[in-house]
Design a protein around this motif. Sequence first.
Motif, PDB file in Angstrom:
ATOM      1  N   GLY A  31      48.151  27.291 -26.060  1.00 25.82           N
ATOM      2  CA  GLY A  31      48.260  27.774 -27.424  1.00 25.82           C
ATOM      3  C   GLY A  31      49.607  28.350 -27.796  1.00 25.82           C
ATOM      4  N   LEU A  32      50.439  28.727 -26.795  1.00 27.84           N
ATOM      5  CA  LEU A  32      51.668  29.456 -27.092  1.00 27.84           C
ATOM      6  C   LEU A  32      52.944  28.802 -26.574  1.00 27.84           C
ATOM      7  CD1 LEU A  32      50.331  33.036 -26.253  1.00 27.84           C
ATOM      8  CD2 LEU A  32      50.781  32.116 -28.536  1.00 27.84           C
ATOM      9  N   SER A  33      52.844  27.903 -25.619  1.00 33.38           N
ATOM     10  CA  SER A  33      54.052  27.339 -25.010  1.00 33.38           C
ATOM     11  C   SER A  33      54.326  25.934 -25.519  1.00 33.38           C
ATOM     12  CB  SER A  33      53.916  27.314 -23.480  1.00 33.38           C
ATOM     13  OG  SER A  33      53.146  26.205 -23.063  1.00 33.38           O
ATOM     14  N   ASP A  34      55.483  25.404 -25.113  1.00 31.81           N
ATOM     15  CA  ASP A  34      55.828  24.039 -25.486  1.00 31.81           C
ATOM     16  C   ASP A  34      55.353  23.034 -24.443  1.00 31.81           C
ATOM     17  OD1 ASP A  34      57.517  25.066 -23.638  1.00 31.81           O
ATOM     18  OD2 ASP A  34      59.390  24.588 -24.676  1.00 31.81           O
ATOM     19  N   MET A  35      54.500  23.490 -23.530  1.00 33.75           N
ATOM     20  CA  MET A  35      53.889  22.627 -22.528  1.00 33.75           C
ATOM     21  C   MET A  35      52.375  22.638 -22.691  1.00 33.75           C
ATOM     22  SD  MET A  35      56.377  21.388 -20.683  1.00 33.75           S
ATOM     23  CE  MET A  35      55.441  20.729 -19.282  1.00 33.75           C
ATOM     24  N   GLY A  36      51.749  21.505 -22.413  1.00 31.88           N
ATOM     25  CA  GLY A  36      50.295  21.435 -22.360  1.00 31.88           C
ATOM     26  C   GLY A  36      49.872  21.289 -20.916  1.00 31.88           C
ATOM     27  N   VAL A  37      48.720  21.829 -20.567  1.00 31.32           N
ATOM     28  CA  VAL A  37      48.280  21.784 -19.168  1.00 31.32           C
ATOM     29  C   VAL A  37      46.761  21.703 -19.094  1.00 31.32           C
ATOM     30  CG1 VAL A  37      48.230  24.305 -18.976  1.00 31.32           C
ATOM     31  CG2 VAL A  37      48.480  22.934 -16.908  1.00 31.32           C
ATOM     32  N   ASP A  38      46.274  21.028 -18.069  1.00 35.35           N
ATOM     33  CA  ASP A  38      44.840  20.956 -17.802  1.00 35.35           C
ATOM     34  C   ASP A  38      44.633  21.201 -16.315  1.00 35.35           C
ATOM     35  OD1 ASP A  38      42.154  20.673 -18.335  1.00 35.35           O
ATOM     36  OD2 ASP A  38      42.158  18.499 -18.070  1.00 35.35           O
ATOM     37  N   ILE A  39      43.517  21.818 -15.979  1.00 36.89           N
ATOM     38  CA  ILE A  39      43.232  22.167 -14.589  1.00 36.89           C
ATOM     39  C   ILE A  39      41.838  21.680 -14.222  1.00 36.89           C
ATOM     40  CG2 ILE A  39      42.799  24.082 -12.992  1.00 36.89           C
ATOM     41  CD1 ILE A  39      44.968  25.640 -14.413  1.00 36.89           C
ATOM     42  N   ASP A  40      41.730  21.016 -13.096  1.00 32.59           N
ATOM     43  CA  ASP A  40      40.451  20.531 -12.573  1.00 32.59           C
ATOM     44  C   ASP A  40      40.183  21.235 -11.240  1.00 32.59           C
ATOM     45  OD1 ASP A  40      38.156  19.136 -11.956  1.00 32.59           O
ATOM     46  OD2 ASP A  40      39.214  17.304 -11.318  1.00 32.59           O
ATOM     47  N   LEU A  41      39.178  22.128 -11.230  1.00 32.82           N
ATOM     48  CA  LEU A  41      38.774  22.808 -10.001  1.00 32.82           C
ATOM     49  C   LEU A  41      37.781  21.912  -9.273  1.00 32.82           C
ATOM     50  CD1 LEU A  41      38.247  26.410 -11.451  1.00 32.82           C
ATOM     51  CD2 LEU A  41      40.308  25.443 -10.415  1.00 32.82           C
ATOM     52  N   ARG A  42      38.167  21.411  -8.134  1.00 38.56           N
ATOM     53  CA  ARG A  42      37.387  20.363  -7.469  1.00 38.56           C
ATOM     54  C   ARG A  42      36.517  20.909  -6.337  1.00 38.56           C
ATOM     55  NH1 ARG A  42      41.962  15.534  -6.998  1.00 38.56           N
ATOM     56  NH2 ARG A  42      42.028  15.046  -9.243  1.00 38.56           N
ATOM     57  N   ARG A  43      35.309  20.357  -6.263  1.00 34.86           N
ATOM     58  CA  ARG A  43      34.364  20.659  -5.187  1.00 34.86           C
ATOM     59  C   ARG A  43      33.935  19.344  -4.536  1.00 34.86           C
ATOM     60  NH1 ARG A  43      31.850  25.833  -6.602  1.00 34.86           N
ATOM     61  NH2 ARG A  43      32.444  26.437  -8.725  1.00 34.86           N
ATOM     62  N   ARG A  44      33.572  19.418  -3.276  1.00 31.20           N
ATOM     63  CA  ARG A  44      33.122  18.208  -2.584  1.00 31.20           C
ATOM     64  C   ARG A  44      31.737  17.801  -3.051  1.00 31.20           C
ATOM     65  NH1 ARG A  44      36.304  20.725   1.440  1.00 31.20           N
ATOM     66  NH2 ARG A  44      37.958  19.320   2.172  1.00 31.20           N
ATOM     67  N   HIS A  45      30.935  18.777  -3.457  1.00 40.84           N
ATOM     68  CA  HIS A  45      29.641  18.498  -4.092  1.00 40.84           C
ATOM     69  C   HIS A  45      29.292  19.707  -4.951  1.00 40.84           C
ATOM     70  CE1 HIS A  45      27.602  21.137  -1.174  1.00 40.84           C
ATOM     71  NE2 HIS A  45      28.316  20.531  -0.234  1.00 40.84           N
ATOM     72  N   ALA A  46      28.238  19.611  -5.719  1.00 43.33           N
ATOM     73  CA  ALA A  46      27.925  20.607  -6.742  1.00 43.33           C
ATOM     74  C   ALA A  46      27.817  22.026  -6.209  1.00 43.33           C
ATOM     75  CB  ALA A  46      26.639  20.216  -7.457  1.00 43.33           C
ATOM     76  N   ARG A  47      27.295  22.192  -5.004  1.00 37.06           N
ATOM     77  CA  ARG A  47      27.093  23.533  -4.457  1.00 37.06           C
ATOM     78  C   ARG A  47      28.192  23.972  -3.501  1.00 37.06           C
ATOM     79  NH1 ARG A  47      20.565  23.907  -3.224  1.00 37.06           N
ATOM     80  NH2 ARG A  47      19.858  23.492  -5.386  1.00 37.06           N
ATOM     81  N   ALA A  48      29.158  23.118  -3.282  1.00 37.66           N
ATOM     82  CA  ALA A  48      30.263  23.445  -2.363  1.00 37.66           C
ATOM     83  C   ALA A  48      31.270  24.360  -3.059  1.00 37.66           C
ATOM     84  CB  ALA A  48      30.949  22.168  -1.902  1.00 37.66           C
ATOM     85  N   PRO A  49      32.012  25.144  -2.285  1.00 37.75           N
ATOM     86  CA  PRO A  49      33.068  25.978  -2.878  1.00 37.75           C
ATOM     87  C   PRO A  49      34.226  25.110  -3.358  1.00 37.75           C
ATOM     88  CG  PRO A  49      33.176  26.092  -0.488  1.00 37.75           C
ATOM     89  CD  PRO A  49      31.921  25.335  -0.811  1.00 37.75           C
ATOM     90  N   ILE A  50      35.041  25.638  -4.231  1.00 35.86           N
ATOM     91  CA  ILE A  50      36.237  24.929  -4.692  1.00 35.86           C
ATOM     92  C   ILE A  50      37.182  24.760  -3.505  1.00 35.86           C
ATOM     93  CG2 ILE A  50      38.230  25.030  -6.243  1.00 35.86           C
ATOM     94  CD1 ILE A  50      36.518  26.903  -8.025  1.00 35.86           C
ATOM     95  N   HIS A  51      37.680  23.561  -3.295  1.00 42.50           N
ATOM     96  CA  HIS A  51      38.576  23.340  -2.152  1.00 42.50           C
ATOM     97  C   HIS A  51      39.972  22.891  -2.574  1.00 42.50           C
ATOM     98  CE1 HIS A  51      37.324  19.176  -2.878  1.00 42.50           C
ATOM     99  NE2 HIS A  51      38.366  18.799  -2.167  1.00 42.50           N
ATOM    100  N   GLU A  52      40.116  22.378  -3.800  1.00 40.11           N
ATOM    101  CA  GLU A  52      41.442  21.987  -4.262  1.00 40.11           C
ATOM    102  C   GLU A  52      41.502  22.036  -5.784  1.00 40.11           C
ATOM    103  OE1 GLU A  52      42.092  18.084  -2.665  1.00 40.11           O
ATOM    104  OE2 GLU A  52      41.084  17.095  -4.352  1.00 40.11           O
TER     105      GLU A  52
END
Length: 285
Positions: free
Chosen positions: A214-235
């Motif tokens: 909303g404020l910078s001249d860059m746009g960014v998106d982040i994908d928090l990935r899990r190996r499966h639905a109940r797994a912790p975020i690993h990357e």
Amino acid sequence: MSLTVRQYTNSNGFPKAAELIEITGAHALEASDRAILYQLLQIAHDSDRLAEPDAEWEITLASLRRASSKHESNDRVRESLRRLRRAEVKVTFVSARTGKQRVMETHLLEFTDTDEEESSDATVQFGIPTRLRVVLAKSNRWGRIRCEVAYAMTSKYAIALYELVCLRANRDHCVEVLSYEQFRDLLGVPPGTYDRGLDFRRKGVAPALLEVNGLSDMGVDIDLRRRHARAPIHEVAISWWSKSGEEFRAAMEERNRSKVGRMARLRGEVEKMEALETLTVKTGV
């Protein structure tokens, strides 16, 4: 080889060395601390004396205060300077002698020397640790940081994320995958904070995305990935792009508006409320 110290500040911002953008251990710093550090680093960089052994710099407290706050007192600026001086961070760099990667543990400021009397011309003199300046003088990677963008942000995670995408802005590819632990370290998330993935997304990532987009001249998106639905975020996958056209103008206009109500505007809540009020008037409800 192009060196960071040989780059000039321009309309796209001042060149901040990659080694300082990708520091870890800075979780004690608040958003205002990071924003003030930008200004101090820009002064040091623009002086062309960063590589000089005994270089010191000076700036008025009022200029630091006006850029970050509407308060008339310098108390908050002094607190920020104190945290910047006390913070101990890890700086990863490549040794010019051996070509191997090394990690330096250092403070960000060697000292601060301020006027005791509160006046409009009160100043702070400051220095940057010698070994850190050596690393910065040999840096050949940088991101162009715009101080006005950082000052507009309230989330320290947003400022850190903004730096990360600025460093990567000119790469041929626009997606990078980091380990979950590395991403948290680069954002400056304190150990033990937001351990649950849902908390990290809601309290750390979401506000950061909102402000960077909303404020910078860059746009960014982040994908928090899990190996499966109940797994912790690993990357974490980060994707970014340079804004143009209406997207660029909208961010610039928002930076020039009051901070009051900003988060509501960025979330679109103001427009929703105005639409609801219009509907209420038309229907007479």
